[in-house]
Structure formats: structure tokens, C-alpha cells
Design an enzyme around this catalytic site. Structure first.
Site, short mmCIF file in Angstrom:
data_model
loop_
_atom_site.label_atom_id
_atom_site.label_comp_id
_atom_site.label_asym_id
_atom_site.label_seq_id
_atom_site.Cartn_x
_atom_site.Cartn_y
_atom_site.Cartn_z
N ASP A 197 94.44 75.76 11.69
CA ASP A 197 93.32 76.45 11.07
C ASP A 197 92.11 76.31 12.00
OD1 ASP A 197 91.18 77.33 9.58
OD2 ASP A 197 91.75 76.29 7.75
N GLU A 290 87.46 65.44 6.23
CA GLU A 290 87.85 66.80 5.83
C GLU A 290 88.48 66.64 4.46
OE1 GLU A 290 89.75 69.23 4.47
OE2 GLU A 290 91.19 69.58 6.09
N GLU A 299 92.07 68.26 -5.62
CA GLU A 299 92.57 67.01 -5.02
C GLU A 299 91.62 65.84 -5.22
OE1 GLU A 299 93.65 67.55 -0.94
OE2 GLU A 299 95.32 68.86 -1.40
N HIS A 438 93.16 77.87 5.85
CA HIS A 438 94.31 77.39 5.08
C HIS A 438 93.95 77.16 3.61
CE1 HIS A 438 92.45 73.41 5.60
NE2 HIS A 438 93.29 72.95 4.69
#
Length: 493
Positions: A197, A290, A299, A438
Site C-alpha cells: 500500500d 500504524e 480493531e 488497503h
């Protein structure tokens, strides 16, 4: 016939001194703080967390097993008190897996909340509803009640013994929400996808290389370092020490990668959860990570970054990226809608419209064609990573979208943008009008298509919160102004 246990008249109970029970330390329900005993912990729950456990047991009508499940549910998933208070049936702790103790030992599991005593008091105060003719029947019922209570006491004793015995044994390995999460990042494919990405990886690289003065002689912490790419870039940009932390098995490959690039003198890698590891230093100057997921917050990795920030970031330290924003637009993608929603109206000649209810609740992760966008964009959440608290990540926000292209609205789309603010500012966007990443976009399809006319304003309210049972998933709710009862709930899982 009631089961009775007779006392042995030969026993001299007066000569036996009652042993004073030792107080067992008890961990707080909603933190890691320890208390001298259960009573002190419960008082703290009331005073600090505004949560009355015994009162909650009564309010929800929880039986003995329900209490055990609730306590273990809170111990395992660490929900906020308000999440537990607001829970509705079916309760998220109803699963029998929560009968298994999380802490060993946990004195709270053996705590007697006094409900049986209260029931007996209620029985004493109950009015006498029988006359003399019913005396024999009442006695029979009383005998049955005594028998039932004896059986209940034996059952409680058995379960308490079982819980105690299990708490003494090593817990069996199991796959929970976190286990499966970290396991997914042990596979090479997901890291190849992220590294390929370019929008994502080059934004981090360009920010660090164009702002080397920020990193010169600094101590950097890389939260969720993966293959170590960001750690190595930071090292080559002049960092004095870089510490990368990751709990997935990919870290073992990262160690080899760091050695292969001869950066092991600067980059230290640690395997474990950031919430549990010990760092070789007391403070760091910069945190890079990240952490972003689908719809930005999927998440819940930002929680780990905030934990690291609060524990190790020095005064005046920086977190990068430091600003993120979450956006909404409306789209007209008739083919996408037909594939996922309209499809159920005719499945090989059969109607399966009930399947739409399940299909609607599943948010889609897909690349949205910019030609389908029919409104301007609206920011529903802005996050300053250096200041935000974990509680602010569950939110509600109003939105207004102005229609710029007439047509049938098939859904709303969420995307995010991230900023790195240094002497040279770098930013990237996951908007449909930019190069795909992504993360793609998050699509919330509508149960029915809506005709929109140019200049019209779509108004509504978006709610976003972490799922109570699976904290890394998100629950999204959309309400539209002017459409009474038009409330749609989605899940990103």
C-alpha cells in the site's frame, strides 16, 4: 420428605474455637487495582465507578450462575461500567463460557451477596393466606420447599467447589478475541498487503525522511511494529534508539529483518502486548504507529497507542500520525446494492427477503468508485492523538450531506484521513476520490434506495462504539432526520 442432618450430641462444639478467616485480596472489577477484601473493592466500585454490583444483580434478576458469568465477563473483556449497566437481553455474558474463572483465585466468585437471607426475610413478612383446613397442605409444601432449598444449597456448594478447583489449575489455552486478532497478523500475506500500500507506507516514510530533525537523537517507540519497517526508517532518520513492540509471531521475522539491514544496534524489538511489556527505558520522545483500521477505529488498536502515550511519552513528546478525521459521503451504486441487498428478492425464483435483515447489518469493506459519490463530504469525528482519551472513541455525531448529483441513494460511505504535522506536513486520504488503500472504504447499504434531488440536504446522526462482547469490532448506528423509525444498525467485524 425433607432431608435433615442431625447434629452429633457427642460433639463438644463449645470447645472448638472458630478460626478467624483470612481476608483474601480482591482485584477491582474495572481496573487492575487491588483491595484488602471484597467489601473494600465493592465500596470502591460504588464510589469510583458508580457501579453497585449487588444492586445490579437484583435489578437484572441474576441467579447464582448469572452472577458468576457476569463477574467473569467483566474480568475477561474489561467493559466500561456504563456498557454493563446499559446491556439488554440477551445479555452478552449469558454464554456458559463465562462460568470459567478468569482470575485464579477470585474471591468475588465466592462472595455471598446475601440474596438468600433477603428471600428468607421476605418469606417471614409474607401474609398468611391459608386457613386451618389447609394446614396439612401447607406443611407438605413447606417440606418440599425445605428440600428444594437443601438441594439448591448443595448445588451452590458444588459449583463453588468446582470454581475453586478450576481456579487452582493452570488455565487451558484457548482462542479469545485478542488471540485470534494477533494470530491474524502472524501471516505474511497481510504484511505484504500493507507494505504494498504505497499511500500508507510512503506517507510514513516521507514524513520521517522530510522531518529528520524531529527524530535526530530521539528515543522512538513503534507500537505494533509488524515487520519493523517504520522502526528501521526511524533509525535511519537519526533516532538514538528505536523500540518496536508487537504481540504477533511476525516479530520473529522482524528481528531477522533488522539484523539483515544491520540496524540491531539501534532497533530493539520486544514481543508482547504493549499493555503488558516492560520497556528498557522510562520515557520515549516519539511514538509512531500504524494503528488505523477500517472506518478508522476498527480493531481498537488506538487504545494501545493511547496506553503507551500515557505511560511512556515524555512531556512535550509527539505521537505520529497526530491528527485523524472520519468522513461520510452518500453514494449511488445500484449494482453493489443489487448484489448484496436486492439479490434476496429473487434467489433462483424464490423470495428470501428475510435475509435482507442480516445482509443490511454487515458493513461492506470495498473500493468505491468516485463516480458513484452524489454528495459533499461531512466530518463526523476529529481525533487529536496527543490529547484524546479512550472514552471519546465511542461517540455520536450529527451529519449533513448536500446532494450534488441527482439519483437514487443506495448507501453511505465512511473513510478517514490522517495527518503528520512536522516542519513538513504529510497527509493522506482514503476517500473514494483518492488512490485506493488497503483500508478501502466502509459501505453502509440502505434497506431501500432513496431518491435524492440536487441541492437536497441529507441529515442524520451516526453513533459508533466498540462492541461489548468483541471489543475490536465496531457497532454503527445511523438515524435519518425526516424518516421516522428509519434507524439502521451495522457491525464491522
Amino acid at each position: 420428605m425433607a432431608l435433615c442432618v442431625e447434629e452429633d450430641p457427642s460433639s463438644d462444639w463449645d470447645d472448638v474455637e472458630e478460626e478467624e478467616e483470612e481476608e483474601e485480596p480482591c482485584q477491582d472489577l474495572f481496573s487492575c487495582k487491588m483491595f484488602r477484601n471484597v467489601e473494600d473493592m465493592l465500596e470502591n466500585c460504588k464510589a469510583v465507578h458508580k457501579f453497585d454490583l449487588n444492586g445490579f444483580f437484583k435489578a437484572k434478576g441474576l441467579d447464582f450462575y448469572g452472577r458468576i458469568k457476569l463477574i467473569n465477563f467483566i474480568r475477561k473483556l474489561s467493559p466500561r461500567p456504563i456498557d454493563v449497566t446499559d446491556a439488554v437481553t440477551p445479555y452478552p455474558w449469558d454464554d456458559d463460557t463465562y462460568l470459567k474463572p478468569v482470575l485464579a483465585p477470585d474471591p468475588l466468585l465466592h462472595w455471598d451477596c446475601g440474596s438468600d437471607t433477603e428471600e428468607e426475610e421476605e418469606d417471614k413478612d409474607a401474609p398468611d393466606l391459608v386457613d386451618e383446613k389447609s394446614t396439612n397442605d401447607v406443611r407438605a409444601v413447606e417440606e418440599e420447599l425445605v428440600e428444594a432449598r437443601c438441594q439448591l444449597d448443595r448445588m451452590k456448594h458444588f459449583v463453588q467447589e468446582l470454581v475453586t478447583e478450576n481456579s487452582r489449575k493452570p488455565t487451558e489455552p484457548h482462542v479469545d478475541d485478542d488471540d485470534s486478532y494477533f494470530e491474524s497478523y502472524s501471516h505474511f500475506g497481510i504484511h505484504r498487503e500493507m507494505l504494498q500500500d504505497k499511500v500508507r507506507t510512503e506517507a510514513y516514510r516521507d514524513f520521517m525522511t522530510l522531518n529528520k530533525a524531529l527524530f535526530q537523537d530521539k528515543i522512538v517507540l513503534d507500537v505494533g511494529c509488524g515487520t519493523g519497517i517504520l522502526s528501521m526508517i526511524a533509525a535511519q532518520c537519526g533516532a538514538k534508539k528505536v523500540i518496536g513492540v508487537d504481540n504477533s509471531d511476525i516479530l520473529y521475522s522482524a528481528i531477522e529483518i533488522v539484523r539483515e539491514n544491520k540496524l540491531e544496534e539501534t532497533v530493539d524489538l520486544i514481543k508482547g502486548k504493549i499493555e503488558e511489556v516492560e520497556l528498557p527505558i522510562d520515557q520515549v520522545d516519539i511514538i509512531i504507529s500504524e494503528w488505523m483500521g477500517y472506518f478508522l477505529l476498527f480493531e481498537s488498536m488506538l487504545d494501545s497507542v493511547l496506553f503507551a502515550r500515557d505511560k511512556w511519552l515524555s512531556p512535550g513528546g509527539k505521537v505520529f500520525p497526530d491528527k485523524c478525521s472520519l468522513h461520510l459521503v452518500a453514494i449511488n451504486d445500484d449494482q453493489l446494492w443489487k448484489n448484496h441487498i436486492g439479490y434476496w428478492d429473487d434467489v433462483y425464483g424464490y423470495k428470501m427477503s428475510c435475509m435482507k435483515k442480516a445482509a443490511i447489518t454487515e458493513a461492506l469493506i470495498d473500493v468505491v468508485n468516485s463516480d458513484t459519490v452524489m454528495t459533499d463530504s461531512c466530518i463526523v469525528k476529529e481525533i487529536d492523538i496527543c490529547k484524546v482519551s479512550g472514552q471519546e472513541l465511542d461517540f455520536e455525531a450529527d451529519f449533513q450531506l448536500q446532494v450534488v448529483k441527482e439519483g437514487m441513494c443506495t448507501g453511505l460511505v465512511g473513510y478517514f484521513e490522517a495527518e503528520f504535522n512536522g516542519d513538513v506536513k504529510i497527509a493522506f486520504s482514503c476517500s473514494p476520490s483518492h488512490s485506493p488503500t488497503h483500508w478501502k472504504q466502509t459501505v453502509f447499504l440502505l434497506p431501500k434506495r432513496m431518491q435524492l434531488f440536487k441541492g437536497k440536504i441529507i441529515e442524520g446522526r451516526l453513533g459508533c462504539k466498540r462492541n461489548l462482547a468483541y471489543r475490536r469490532s465496531l457497532d454503527i448506528q445511523l438515524n435519518f432526520v425526516g424518516l421516522p423509525g428509519y434507524t439502521i444498525k451495522y457491525c464491522i467485524a
